[in-house]
Enzyme design. Structure first.
Site, mmCIF file in Angstrom:
data_model
loop_
_atom_site.group_PDB
_atom_site.id
_atom_site.type_symbol
_atom_site.label_atom_id
_atom_site.label_comp_id
_atom_site.label_asym_id
_atom_site.label_seq_id
_atom_site.Cartn_x
_atom_site.Cartn_y
_atom_site.Cartn_z
ATOM 1 N N ARG A 140 57.552 30.353 86.022
ATOM 2 C CA ARG A 140 58.458 29.599 85.235
ATOM 3 C C ARG A 140 59.550 30.043 85.267
ATOM 4 N NH1 ARG A 140 53.751 30.610 81.999
ATOM 5 N NH2 ARG A 140 52.775 28.232 81.291
ATOM 6 N N ARG A 144 57.938 24.374 90.128
ATOM 7 C CA ARG A 144 56.639 24.833 89.626
ATOM 8 C C ARG A 144 55.615 23.643 89.845
ATOM 9 N NH1 ARG A 144 54.044 27.955 85.962
ATOM 10 N NH2 ARG A 144 52.893 27.044 84.267
ATOM 11 N N TYR A 147 48.072 17.578 87.449
ATOM 12 C CA TYR A 147 48.521 17.444 88.814
ATOM 13 C C TYR A 147 47.605 16.624 89.819
ATOM 14 C CZ TYR A 147 51.863 20.970 87.467
ATOM 15 O OH TYR A 147 52.977 21.421 86.524
ATOM 16 N N HIS A 197 61.481 23.683 87.106
ATOM 17 C CA HIS A 197 59.973 23.375 86.873
ATOM 18 C C HIS A 197 59.435 22.511 87.903
ATOM 19 C CE1 HIS A 197 57.442 24.057 83.589
ATOM 20 N NE2 HIS A 197 56.881 22.778 83.612
ATOM 21 N N LYS A 224 54.090 32.911 78.717
ATOM 22 C CA LYS A 224 54.254 32.549 77.350
ATOM 23 C C LYS A 224 53.314 33.482 76.551
ATOM 24 C CE LYS A 224 55.382 27.716 77.994
ATOM 25 N NZ LYS A 224 54.852 26.274 77.928
ATOM 26 N N HIS A 279 48.065 28.670 82.706
ATOM 27 C CA HIS A 279 47.728 27.551 81.791
ATOM 28 C C HIS A 279 46.547 28.006 81.054
ATOM 29 C CE1 HIS A 279 49.611 23.859 84.050
ATOM 30 N NE2 HIS A 279 50.507 24.691 83.469
#
Length: 293
Positions: A146, A242, A274, A239, A170, A265
Protein backbone atom coordinates in the site's frame (compact mmCIF):
# COMPACT_ATOMS: atom_id res chain seq x y z
CA UNK A 1 -53.64 15.60 -3.51
CA UNK A 2 -51.38 13.48 -1.32
CA UNK A 3 -48.36 14.03 -3.51
CA UNK A 4 -48.77 17.81 -3.57
CA UNK A 5 -49.13 18.03 0.21
CA UNK A 6 -45.98 15.92 0.64
CA UNK A 7 -43.95 18.12 -1.71
CA UNK A 8 -45.24 21.22 0.06
CA UNK A 9 -44.14 19.67 3.38
CA UNK A 10 -40.62 19.11 1.96
CA UNK A 11 -40.42 22.73 0.88
CA UNK A 12 -41.89 24.50 3.92
CA UNK A 13 -40.97 22.23 6.83
CA UNK A 14 -37.89 20.38 5.65
CA UNK A 15 -36.42 23.28 3.62
CA UNK A 16 -35.47 21.01 0.72
CA UNK A 17 -34.15 22.67 -2.42
CA UNK A 18 -36.37 23.07 -5.47
CA UNK A 19 -34.17 20.66 -7.39
CA UNK A 20 -34.56 17.95 -4.73
CA UNK A 21 -38.31 18.47 -4.54
CA UNK A 22 -38.53 18.21 -8.33
CA UNK A 23 -36.72 14.86 -8.17
CA UNK A 24 -39.15 13.60 -5.51
CA UNK A 25 -42.06 14.69 -7.67
CA UNK A 26 -40.71 12.89 -10.74
CA UNK A 27 -40.15 9.71 -8.73
CA UNK A 28 -43.69 9.75 -7.37
CA UNK A 29 -45.11 10.47 -10.85
CA UNK A 30 -43.21 7.47 -12.24
CA UNK A 31 -44.48 5.22 -9.47
CA UNK A 32 -48.05 6.41 -10.00
CA UNK A 33 -47.80 5.80 -13.75
CA UNK A 34 -46.57 2.28 -13.02
CA UNK A 35 -49.30 1.25 -10.56
CA UNK A 36 -52.00 2.76 -12.79
CA UNK A 37 -50.66 0.59 -15.64
CA UNK A 38 -51.10 -2.43 -13.35
CA UNK A 39 -54.61 -1.51 -12.22
CA UNK A 40 -56.51 1.71 -12.94
CA UNK A 41 -58.25 1.40 -9.58
CA UNK A 42 -54.99 1.57 -7.59
CA UNK A 43 -54.24 4.67 -5.53
CA UNK A 44 -51.23 5.66 -3.43
CA UNK A 45 -53.18 4.52 -0.37
CA UNK A 46 -54.14 1.10 -1.76
CA UNK A 47 -50.94 -0.31 -3.29
CA UNK A 48 -49.08 -3.04 -1.43
CA UNK A 49 -45.47 -4.28 -1.23
CA UNK A 50 -45.90 -6.50 -4.31
CA UNK A 51 -46.72 -3.46 -6.43
CA UNK A 52 -43.66 -1.63 -5.11
CA UNK A 53 -41.45 -4.67 -5.85
CA UNK A 54 -42.93 -4.83 -9.35
CA UNK A 55 -42.00 -1.18 -9.89
CA UNK A 56 -38.44 -1.83 -8.73
CA UNK A 57 -38.15 -4.78 -11.12
CA UNK A 58 -39.56 -2.72 -13.99
CA UNK A 59 -36.95 -0.02 -13.36
CA UNK A 60 -34.19 -2.66 -13.40
CA UNK A 61 -35.60 -4.10 -16.64
CA UNK A 62 -35.38 -0.62 -18.17
CA UNK A 63 -31.66 -0.65 -17.43
CA UNK A 64 -31.73 1.90 -14.62
CA UNK A 65 -28.60 1.86 -12.45
CA UNK A 66 -28.79 0.37 -8.95
CA UNK A 67 -28.04 3.79 -7.44
CA UNK A 68 -30.91 5.35 -9.40
CA UNK A 69 -33.38 2.65 -8.38
CA UNK A 70 -32.37 2.94 -4.72
CA UNK A 71 -32.73 6.72 -4.83
CA UNK A 72 -36.25 6.41 -6.26
CA UNK A 73 -37.11 3.83 -3.62
CA UNK A 74 -35.80 6.23 -0.97
CA UNK A 75 -38.14 8.93 -2.33
CA UNK A 76 -41.08 6.52 -2.07
CA UNK A 77 -40.01 5.52 1.45
CA UNK A 78 -40.00 9.16 2.59
CA UNK A 79 -43.41 9.70 0.99
CA UNK A 80 -45.00 6.79 2.85
CA UNK A 81 -43.35 7.79 6.14
CA UNK A 82 -45.10 11.12 5.70
CA UNK A 83 -48.44 9.45 4.94
CA UNK A 84 -48.09 7.25 8.04
CA UNK A 85 -47.42 10.27 10.25
CA UNK A 86 -50.45 11.98 8.77
CA UNK A 87 -52.47 8.79 9.40
CA UNK A 88 -53.39 8.70 5.71
CA UNK A 89 -52.25 5.08 5.39
CA UNK A 90 -52.23 2.29 7.97
CA UNK A 91 -49.43 0.24 6.46
CA UNK A 92 -46.18 1.26 4.74
CA UNK A 93 -45.94 -0.77 1.49
CA UNK A 94 -42.25 0.07 1.14
CA UNK A 95 -41.21 -1.13 4.61
CA UNK A 96 -40.22 -4.66 3.59
CA UNK A 97 -39.01 -3.86 0.09
CA UNK A 98 -35.25 -4.13 -0.36
CA UNK A 99 -33.54 -2.25 -3.17
CA UNK A 100 -30.97 -3.78 -5.51
CA UNK A 101 -27.47 -4.19 -4.14
CA UNK A 102 -24.95 -1.87 -5.68
CA UNK A 103 -22.37 -3.82 -7.66
CA UNK A 104 -18.85 -3.31 -6.45
CA UNK A 105 -16.68 -2.07 -9.29
CA UNK A 106 -13.97 -4.50 -10.33
CA UNK A 107 -10.44 -3.39 -9.42
CA UNK A 108 -8.74 -1.26 -12.06
CA UNK A 109 -5.34 -2.63 -13.06
CA UNK A 110 -2.57 -2.07 -15.60
CA UNK A 111 -1.77 -4.87 -18.03
CA UNK A 112 1.62 -6.57 -17.84
CA UNK A 113 2.59 -5.29 -21.29
CA UNK A 114 2.02 -1.67 -20.24
CA UNK A 115 4.03 -2.14 -17.04
CA UNK A 116 6.88 -3.71 -19.01
CA UNK A 117 6.74 -0.82 -21.44
CA UNK A 118 7.03 1.66 -18.58
CA UNK A 119 9.70 -0.10 -16.52
CA UNK A 120 11.79 -1.51 -19.38
CA UNK A 121 11.10 0.74 -22.35
CA UNK A 122 10.76 4.19 -20.82
CA UNK A 123 13.89 6.27 -20.21
CA UNK A 124 13.67 7.59 -16.66
CA UNK A 125 15.65 10.79 -16.00
CA UNK A 126 19.19 10.07 -14.79
CA UNK A 127 18.63 12.21 -11.70
CA UNK A 128 18.02 11.44 -8.04
CA UNK A 129 14.28 11.83 -8.58
CA UNK A 130 14.27 9.70 -11.72
CA UNK A 131 16.15 6.81 -10.06
CA UNK A 132 13.97 7.07 -6.95
CA UNK A 133 10.70 7.21 -8.88
CA UNK A 134 11.57 4.13 -10.94
CA UNK A 135 12.49 2.25 -7.75
CA UNK A 136 9.17 3.22 -6.18
CA UNK A 137 7.19 2.01 -9.19
CA UNK A 138 9.14 -1.24 -9.18
CA UNK A 139 8.37 -1.73 -5.47
CA UNK A 140 4.64 -1.13 -5.96
CA UNK A 141 4.47 -3.50 -8.94
CA UNK A 142 6.73 -6.19 -7.42
CA UNK A 143 5.28 -6.28 -3.90
CA UNK A 144 1.71 -4.96 -4.02
CA UNK A 145 2.30 -2.87 -0.91
CA UNK A 146 0.00 0.00 0.00
CA UNK A 147 0.98 3.65 -0.37
CA UNK A 148 1.21 4.14 3.42
CA UNK A 149 3.38 1.04 3.69
CA UNK A 150 5.83 2.39 1.11
CA UNK A 151 5.97 5.82 2.75
CA UNK A 152 6.77 4.35 6.19
CA UNK A 153 9.29 1.83 4.85
CA UNK A 154 12.68 2.16 6.61
CA UNK A 155 16.18 1.10 5.56
CA UNK A 156 16.24 -1.73 8.09
CA UNK A 157 13.00 -3.15 6.66
CA UNK A 158 14.75 -4.10 3.41
CA UNK A 159 16.90 -7.20 3.78
CA UNK A 160 19.14 -7.43 0.70
CA UNK A 161 20.78 -10.69 1.75
CA UNK A 162 17.52 -12.60 2.34
CA UNK A 163 15.70 -10.64 -0.42
CA UNK A 164 12.78 -9.87 1.89
CA UNK A 165 10.95 -6.65 2.76
CA UNK A 166 9.27 -6.31 6.14
CA UNK A 167 6.08 -4.32 5.73
CA UNK A 168 4.02 -2.76 8.52
CA UNK A 169 0.41 -2.70 7.39
CA UNK A 170 -2.96 -1.79 8.87
CA UNK A 171 -3.25 -1.99 12.66
CA UNK A 172 0.55 -2.35 12.76
CA UNK A 173 0.32 -5.89 11.43
CA UNK A 174 3.65 -6.92 9.93
CA UNK A 175 4.29 -9.27 7.02
CA UNK A 176 7.27 -10.35 4.95
CA UNK A 177 7.29 -9.92 1.18
CA UNK A 178 10.01 -11.65 -0.87
CA UNK A 179 11.53 -9.89 -3.87
CA UNK A 180 13.76 -10.90 -6.73
CA UNK A 181 17.11 -9.96 -8.27
CA UNK A 182 15.52 -7.38 -10.54
CA UNK A 183 14.13 -5.34 -7.66
CA UNK A 184 17.37 -5.82 -5.73
CA UNK A 185 19.32 -4.14 -8.55
CA UNK A 186 16.88 -1.24 -8.79
CA UNK A 187 16.84 -0.64 -5.03
CA UNK A 188 20.64 -0.84 -4.80
CA UNK A 189 20.95 1.71 -7.60
CA UNK A 190 18.55 4.00 -5.74
CA UNK A 191 20.50 3.72 -2.46
CA UNK A 192 23.74 4.58 -4.28
CA UNK A 193 22.10 7.62 -5.83
CA UNK A 194 20.57 8.61 -2.48
CA UNK A 195 23.99 8.45 -0.78
CA UNK A 196 25.32 11.00 -3.28
CA UNK A 197 22.80 13.59 -2.10
CA UNK A 198 22.15 12.68 1.50
CA UNK A 199 24.70 11.08 3.77
CA UNK A 200 22.86 11.45 7.09
CA UNK A 201 20.43 9.03 8.72
CA UNK A 202 17.21 8.94 6.73
CA UNK A 203 13.80 8.89 8.38
CA UNK A 204 12.46 6.65 5.61
CA UNK A 205 13.70 4.47 2.77
CA UNK A 206 12.19 6.71 0.08
CA UNK A 207 12.97 10.37 0.66
CA UNK A 208 13.33 13.77 -0.92
CA UNK A 209 16.85 15.10 -1.47
CA UNK A 210 16.56 16.84 1.89
CA UNK A 211 16.19 13.52 3.70
CA UNK A 212 12.50 14.05 4.52
CA UNK A 213 10.06 11.22 3.82
CA UNK A 214 7.64 11.60 0.90
CA UNK A 215 4.09 12.79 1.50
CA UNK A 216 1.04 10.80 0.29
CA UNK A 217 0.20 13.48 -2.28
CA UNK A 218 3.72 13.45 -3.74
CA UNK A 219 3.61 9.65 -4.10
CA UNK A 220 0.23 9.95 -5.83
CA UNK A 221 1.64 12.56 -8.20
CA UNK A 222 4.68 10.44 -9.10
CA UNK A 223 2.59 7.33 -9.83
CA UNK A 224 0.00 9.26 -11.84
CA UNK A 225 2.69 11.08 -13.83
CA UNK A 226 4.41 7.91 -14.97
CA UNK A 227 1.34 5.74 -15.48
CA UNK A 228 -0.04 8.47 -17.76
CA UNK A 229 2.78 7.65 -20.17
CA UNK A 230 1.53 4.10 -20.83
CA UNK A 231 -2.20 3.92 -19.95
CA UNK A 232 -5.35 5.98 -20.44
CA UNK A 233 -7.09 4.73 -17.29
CA UNK A 234 -9.06 7.37 -15.40
CA UNK A 235 -7.60 6.18 -12.12
CA UNK A 236 -3.81 6.14 -11.90
CA UNK A 237 -2.88 5.67 -8.27
CA UNK A 238 -0.63 3.56 -6.05
CA UNK A 239 -3.65 1.39 -5.28
CA UNK A 240 -4.04 0.65 -9.00
CA UNK A 241 -0.51 -0.77 -8.88
CA UNK A 242 -1.52 -2.88 -5.89
CA UNK A 243 -4.43 -4.21 -7.96
CA UNK A 244 -2.00 -4.76 -10.83
CA UNK A 245 0.33 -6.82 -8.65
CA UNK A 246 -2.51 -9.07 -7.41
CA UNK A 247 -4.06 -9.53 -10.85
CA UNK A 248 -0.70 -10.31 -12.43
CA UNK A 249 0.11 -12.89 -9.73
CA UNK A 250 -3.20 -14.68 -10.20
CA UNK A 251 -2.91 -14.55 -14.00
CA UNK A 252 0.42 -16.33 -13.63
CA UNK A 253 -1.04 -19.19 -11.57
CA UNK A 254 -0.31 -17.94 -8.03
CA UNK A 255 -2.45 -19.53 -5.31
CA UNK A 256 -5.18 -17.27 -3.92
CA UNK A 257 -4.07 -17.91 -0.33
CA UNK A 258 -0.50 -16.87 -1.19
CA UNK A 259 -1.69 -13.62 -2.78
CA UNK A 260 -3.83 -12.95 0.31
CA UNK A 261 -0.77 -13.23 2.55
CA UNK A 262 1.37 -11.04 0.28
CA UNK A 263 -1.30 -8.32 0.21
CA UNK A 264 -1.86 -8.48 3.96
CA UNK A 265 -5.59 -9.19 3.65
CA UNK A 266 -7.26 -10.60 6.74
CA UNK A 267 -10.00 -12.32 4.77
CA UNK A 268 -9.77 -14.43 1.63
CA UNK A 269 -13.03 -12.80 0.49
CA UNK A 270 -11.19 -9.50 0.03
CA UNK A 271 -8.64 -11.15 -2.23
CA UNK A 272 -11.26 -13.05 -4.25
CA UNK A 273 -12.32 -9.83 -5.99
CA UNK A 274 -9.16 -10.19 -8.12
CA UNK A 275 -10.34 -13.58 -9.41
CA UNK A 276 -13.36 -11.75 -10.83
CA UNK A 277 -11.02 -9.41 -12.64
CA UNK A 278 -9.04 -12.25 -14.18
CA UNK A 279 -12.29 -14.02 -15.11
CA UNK A 280 -13.50 -10.86 -16.87
CA UNK A 281 -10.28 -10.90 -18.90
CA UNK A 282 -10.84 -14.57 -19.70
CA UNK A 283 -14.39 -13.80 -20.82
CA UNK A 284 -13.19 -11.02 -23.13
CA UNK A 285 -10.55 -13.28 -24.69
CA UNK A 286 -13.18 -15.98 -25.24
CA UNK A 287 -15.67 -13.57 -26.81
CA UNK A 288 -13.01 -12.16 -29.13
CA UNK A 289 -11.45 -15.46 -30.12
CA UNK A 290 -14.14 -18.15 -30.18
CA UNK A 291 -16.09 -18.40 -33.47
CA UNK A 292 -19.36 -19.21 -31.70
CA UNK A 293 -19.01 -16.75 -28.80
Amino acid sequence: MLKDSFLKYLLLERNYSEKTILSYGIDLDEFEAYFKSVDEEFEFTSVDADVVRGWVLSLMDEGRAETTVNRKLSSLRSFYHYLLRQKLVAVDPVAKVVGPKKKKPLPVFVRDEAMNQLLDGFEFPQTFEGVRDKAMLEVFYSTGMRRAELITLRDEDVDFSALVIKVTGKRNKQRLIPFGDRLQEVLSAYLQERARFYSGECEAFFIRKSGVRLSPSSVNYIVKRYLSKVVTLKKKSPHVLRHTFATSMLNHQAELEAVKELLGHESLTTTEVYTHTTFEELKQVYEQAHPRA
